[in-house]
Design an enzyme around this catalytic site. Structure first.
Site, PDB file in Angstrom:
ATOM      1  N   LYS A  61       0.837  -1.203   0.000  1.00  0.00           N
ATOM      2  CA  LYS A  61       0.000   0.000   0.000  1.00  0.00           C
ATOM      3  C   LYS A  61       0.874   1.256   0.000  1.00  0.00           C
ATOM      4  O   LYS A  61       0.671   2.176  -0.763  1.00  0.00           O
ATOM      5  CB  LYS A  61      -0.910  -0.043   1.225  1.00  0.00           C
ATOM      6  CG  LYS A  61      -1.846   1.130   1.336  1.00  0.00           C
ATOM      7  CD  LYS A  61      -2.758   0.974   2.545  1.00  0.00           C
ATOM      8  CE  LYS A  61      -3.477   2.274   2.833  1.00  0.00           C
ATOM      9  NZ  LYS A  61      -4.312   2.201   4.025  1.00  0.00           N
TER      10      LYS A  61
ATOM     11  N   GLU B  44      10.829  -4.341   4.362  1.00  0.00           N
ATOM     12  CA  GLU B  44      10.950  -5.754   3.997  1.00  0.00           C
ATOM     13  C   GLU B  44      10.604  -5.957   2.525  1.00  0.00           C
ATOM     14  O   GLU B  44      11.302  -6.656   1.778  1.00  0.00           O
ATOM     15  CB  GLU B  44       9.984  -6.612   4.848  1.00  0.00           C
ATOM     16  CG  GLU B  44      10.287  -6.641   6.328  1.00  0.00           C
ATOM     17  CD  GLU B  44       9.660  -5.487   7.098  1.00  0.00           C
ATOM     18  OE1 GLU B  44       9.278  -4.454   6.479  1.00  0.00           O
ATOM     19  OE2 GLU B  44       9.572  -5.586   8.330  1.00  0.00           O
TER      20      GLU B  44
ATOM     21  N   GLY C 263      -4.423  -2.119   5.344  1.00  0.00           N
ATOM     22  CA  GLY C 263      -3.648  -3.245   4.804  1.00  0.00           C
ATOM     23  C   GLY C 263      -4.277  -4.584   5.135  1.00  0.00           C
ATOM     24  O   GLY C 263      -4.416  -5.454   4.266  1.00  0.00           O
ATOM     25  N   ARG C 264      -4.685  -4.763   6.386  1.00  0.00           N
ATOM     26  CA  ARG C 264      -5.207  -6.075   6.800  1.00  0.00           C
ATOM     27  C   ARG C 264      -6.625  -6.335   6.282  1.00  0.00           C
ATOM     28  O   ARG C 264      -7.189  -7.395   6.519  1.00  0.00           O
ATOM     29  CB  ARG C 264      -5.132  -6.218   8.321  1.00  0.00           C
ATOM     30  CG  ARG C 264      -5.771  -5.096   9.112  1.00  0.00           C
ATOM     31  CD  ARG C 264      -5.323  -5.115  10.567  1.00  0.00           C
ATOM     32  NE  ARG C 264      -5.802  -3.973  11.317  1.00  0.00           N
ATOM     33  CZ  ARG C 264      -5.181  -2.802  11.394  1.00  0.00           C
ATOM     34  NH1 ARG C 264      -4.041  -2.620  10.751  1.00  0.00           N
ATOM     35  NH2 ARG C 264      -5.673  -1.827  12.112  1.00  0.00           N
TER      36      ARG C 264
ATOM     37  N   GLU D 240      -3.711  -6.707  15.236  1.00  0.00           N
ATOM     38  CA  GLU D 240      -3.254  -5.391  14.775  1.00  0.00           C
ATOM     39  C   GLU D 240      -4.406  -4.385  14.831  1.00  0.00           C
ATOM     40  O   GLU D 240      -4.185  -3.185  14.989  1.00  0.00           O
ATOM     41  CB  GLU D 240      -2.681  -5.470  13.345  1.00  0.00           C
ATOM     42  CG  GLU D 240      -1.818  -4.274  12.991  1.00  0.00           C
ATOM     43  CD  GLU D 240      -1.115  -4.390  11.641  1.00  0.00           C
ATOM     44  OE1 GLU D 240      -1.789  -4.256  10.607  1.00  0.00           O
ATOM     45  OE2 GLU D 240       0.109  -4.606  11.619  1.00  0.00           O
TER      46      GLU D 240
ATOM     47  N   HIS E  28      -2.347 -33.108  18.403  1.00  0.00           N
ATOM     48  CA  HIS E  28      -1.153 -33.867  18.768  1.00  0.00           C
ATOM     49  C   HIS E  28      -0.005 -32.960  19.189  1.00  0.00           C
ATOM     50  O   HIS E  28       1.140 -33.398  19.235  1.00  0.00           O
ATOM     51  CB  HIS E  28      -0.737 -34.769  17.601  1.00  0.00           C
ATOM     52  CG  HIS E  28      -1.764 -35.833  17.338  1.00  0.00           C
ATOM     53  ND1 HIS E  28      -1.786 -37.031  18.022  1.00  0.00           N
ATOM     54  CD2 HIS E  28      -2.853 -35.845  16.533  1.00  0.00           C
ATOM     55  CE1 HIS E  28      -2.826 -37.748  17.618  1.00  0.00           C
ATOM     56  NE2 HIS E  28      -3.491 -37.039  16.720  1.00  0.00           N
TER      57      HIS E  28
ATOM     58  N   LYS F  17       9.870   0.038  13.849  1.00  0.00           N
ATOM     59  CA  LYS F  17      10.345   0.389  12.493  1.00  0.00           C
ATOM     60  C   LYS F  17      11.288   1.583  12.589  1.00  0.00           C
ATOM     61  O   LYS F  17      12.339   1.616  11.933  1.00  0.00           O
ATOM     62  CB  LYS F  17       9.157   0.802  11.615  1.00  0.00           C
ATOM     63  CG  LYS F  17       8.269  -0.310  11.144  1.00  0.00           C
ATOM     64  CD  LYS F  17       7.248   0.268  10.144  1.00  0.00           C
ATOM     65  CE  LYS F  17       6.089  -0.669   9.904  1.00  0.00           C
ATOM     66  NZ  LYS F  17       4.995  -0.071   9.155  1.00  0.00           N
TER      67      LYS F  17
HETATM   68  O1  F6P Z   1       3.289  -3.640   9.877  1.00  0.00           O
HETATM   69  C1  F6P Z   1       2.408  -2.634   9.676  1.00  0.00           C
HETATM   70  C2  F6P Z   1       1.825  -2.568   8.319  1.00  0.00           C
HETATM   71  O2  F6P Z   1       1.596  -1.232   8.058  1.00  0.00           O
HETATM   72  C3  F6P Z   1       0.557  -3.394   8.148  1.00  0.00           C
HETATM   73  O3  F6P Z   1      -0.554  -2.756   8.672  1.00  0.00           O
HETATM   74  C4  F6P Z   1       0.516  -3.581   6.682  1.00  0.00           C
HETATM   75  O4  F6P Z   1      -0.375  -4.580   6.309  1.00  0.00           O
HETATM   76  C5  F6P Z   1       1.969  -3.923   6.419  1.00  0.00           C
HETATM   77  O5  F6P Z   1       2.684  -3.072   7.294  1.00  0.00           O
HETATM   78  C6  F6P Z   1       2.433  -3.752   5.000  1.00  0.00           C
HETATM   79  O6  F6P Z   1       2.280  -2.437   4.556  1.00  0.00           O
HETATM   80  P1  F6P Z   1       2.394  -2.049   3.032  1.00  0.00           P
HETATM   81  O7  F6P Z   1       1.285  -2.701   2.291  1.00  0.00           O
HETATM   82  O8  F6P Z   1       2.297  -0.552   2.989  1.00  0.00           O
HETATM   83  O9  F6P Z   1       3.720  -2.527   2.529  1.00  0.00           O
END
Ligand code: F6P
Length: 545
Positions: A206, A212, A266-267, A352, A383, A511
């Protein structure tokens, strides 16, 4: 806006909880032979059995009163209207607009949003179809055989969960893989066997600034450019983001870009173009069916009376278990192996969203909010950690997700799964008394001096609350319903707790600190580490030699 804890219903529930602690589920079933029928609910093709929740009719009445006292109905309408209910970010919350039917002229947030959503959906689904059919090809003219979604959090968990869940619907498209973790292992594994000429990467982010995702996207770009040349990059990278500038800088082909909006968290974004990897895997028609499942649950959530409302009942039992019965963890136990990532998906959705320490107005919360969500496919879990759930001291509330038919087309093993799930739910609820254990041991001829000791060890107190969510079979429509069911559960709980489910400030500090720590890791001589990190960084440096 009243918080649940300030209401008359909350006070009555607190008093009620005292009485509930004295009543067992076995006692409740003994007292009402029709409990299983009375405490279950059928809606939109799902069937929920709540009879193993530690409640009676009166408690359910009080819980429904709690939903009224916090004016849940008005808050649902505010969400649908597009009010800025995400107050800290000043944004509306309109993921429900993403699943409107293709023929809709309006929807949540109004006609302009509906038009934008449908236009972008059409573009995205066309792209998915073209990738599947081979109209979209790699730089050397090869058909795409591997699609790699690079994203994290909501830009990964939903798609990876859905592609796994809907594997039987993935015929005819390319294989879809997922890369999320920052350490490079996911990417290394994927490229190990990938043919660059037949690979399409989708950078799903987003914000398009997530560390990452960026690290993995850069790595993937370097891998591809190293094999096919820089010139090949535009044919092998697509992206989904709100950040057009960053997509320009990365060199994303304008035809391979898909838009999303600030009003989608995002979620909650699997329904948007973030789901493009899912649409490529299962095809546009099945993806639309997934959306239709979400829309069916939306309609139900918005219109059903509380006692007939699946998400609201799940929310109310959750509040009851967490705040009144003191059960802070919630285990998700799917009895369909294809839902293996569903617990991980719900971890982000629930924790979250509702893992908060202040109310909407910034005042500190006096109560617990989101549960700690965890889980595994049921029979594997039996198990491993079920021992603790049956007899350990920490207690959890449980949701069993149960298909009547196996998506593996294996009726015999499906029967085993059904029987295991139901047996576990019964065992958790009813337990096994010391007397029952002693009688059984005696019948088996165990010497009397061993019976007393073993009976103590074998007894189960029971009284562990659970809900069974039953559905016919895991298909795109049903998965859409299940995802929206839990989304709305989480929202309804946030209203009761008086918190904002749609921001996530808690993830920011780590972060930000990483920006300070990274230079210390890379070049400790130029960036002297803080006292608290110096010994560890020195040790890491040694171990890296
Ligand atoms: O870890 C926080 C967060 O902002 C989540 O809410 C989101 O889903 C994820 O990082 C990834 O964000 P983006 O889609 O902006 O890379």
């Amino acid at each position: 806006m009243k918080q649940g804890v300030e209401t008359a219903a909350w006070r009555s529930l607190a008093a009620r909880a005292e009485e509930t602690r004295r009543v067992t589920l076995r006692g409740l079933f003994d007292a009402d032979r029709e409990r299983a029928q009375k405490f279950s609910l059928s809606a939109v093709g799902l069937y929920a059995d709540f009879s193993r929740q530690r409640v009676d009719r009166d408690a359910i009445g009080l819980l429904a009163g709690l939903a009224d006292d916090v004016d849940l109905r008005a808050r649902i309408e505010a969400m649908w209207r597009g009010d800025a209910i995400n107050v800290t970010e000043g944004r509306p919350v309109l993921h429900t607009a993403l699943r409107i039917a293709p023929s809709s002229s309006t929807g949540p947030g109004g006609p302009a949003i509906a038009r934008e959503v449908l236009a972008e959906r059409e573009r995205m689904l066309r792209f998915a179809r073209e990738v599947r059919e081979g109209t979209v090809r790699g730089s050397t003219g090869e058909k795409i055989e591997l699609v790699v979604n690079i994203g994290i959090g909501g830009s990964d968990l939903g798609p990876v969960m859905a592609v796994q869940a809907l594997q039987p619907y993935c015929d005819g498209g390319p294989r879809v893989a997922f890369v999320s973790n920052v350490d490079g292992t996911d990417l290394a594994k994927v490229v190990e066997t990938a043919d660059p000429a037949k690979t399409l990467f989708i950078v799903a982010s987003k914000s398009f600034v997530t560390q990452e995702t960026f690290a993995n996207a850069r790595g993937a770009r370097a891998w591809l450019a190293g094999r096919l040349g820089e010139v090949a990059v535009p044919a092998h990278f697509a992206a989904v983001s709100t950040n057009a500038k960053a997509m320009d800088e990365f060199g994303i082909n304008p035809h391979y870009r898909f838009m999303m909006w600030d009003w989608v968290g995002g979620r909650y974004s699997i329904w948007s173009s973030i789901g493009v990897s899912v649409a490529i895997a299962i095809g546009p028609t099945a993806f639309e069916s997934f959306l239709a499942g979400g829309a069916a649950m939306d309609e139900h959530f918005r219109t059903a009376a509380w006692r007939e409302n699946l998400p609201v009942m799940l929310a109310l039992f959750g509040v009851w278990n967490i705040n009144f019965l003191g059960l802070p963890t919630h285990a998700l136990l799917p009895y369909d192996g294809r839902l293996a990532r569903f617990p991980a998906y719900l971890q982000q959705l629930d924790m979250e969203s509702n893992g908060k320490h202040v109310a909407m107005d910034g005042s500190p919360l006096a109560i617990e909010t989101a549960p700690i969500v965890w889980g595994e496919p049921g029979s594997n879990a039996q198990h491993s950690f079920f021992q603790l759930l049956h007899q350990g001291m920490p207690r959890a509330a449980l949701d069993f997700l149960l298909p009547a038919r196996s998506s593996a087309d294996n009726p015999e093993q499906a029967e085993l799964a059904v029987a295991n799930c139901l047996a576990q739910a019964e065992a958790f609820a009813l337990g096994y008394s010391e007397q029952q254990a002693a009688a059984e041991l005696t019948t088996r001829g165990v010497p009397p001096d061993r019976v007393a000791l073993l009976a103590k060890h074998k007894a189960h107190v029971g009284n562990r609350p659970s809900t069974i969510v039953l559905f016919q079979q895991l298909d795109p429509l049903t998965l859409g319903k299940l995802v929206a069911l839990y989304e709305h559960k989480v929202f309804a709980q946030s209203v009761i707790w008086g918190i904002n489910a749609f921001d996530q400030w808690g993830v920011e500090l780590g972060k930000k600190m990483c920006d300070t720590v990274l230079p210390m890791v890379r070049d400790p001589a130029a960036n002297p580490p803080s006292r608290s990190l110096a010994p560890l960084l020195a040790k890491i440096g040694d171990l890296q030699q």
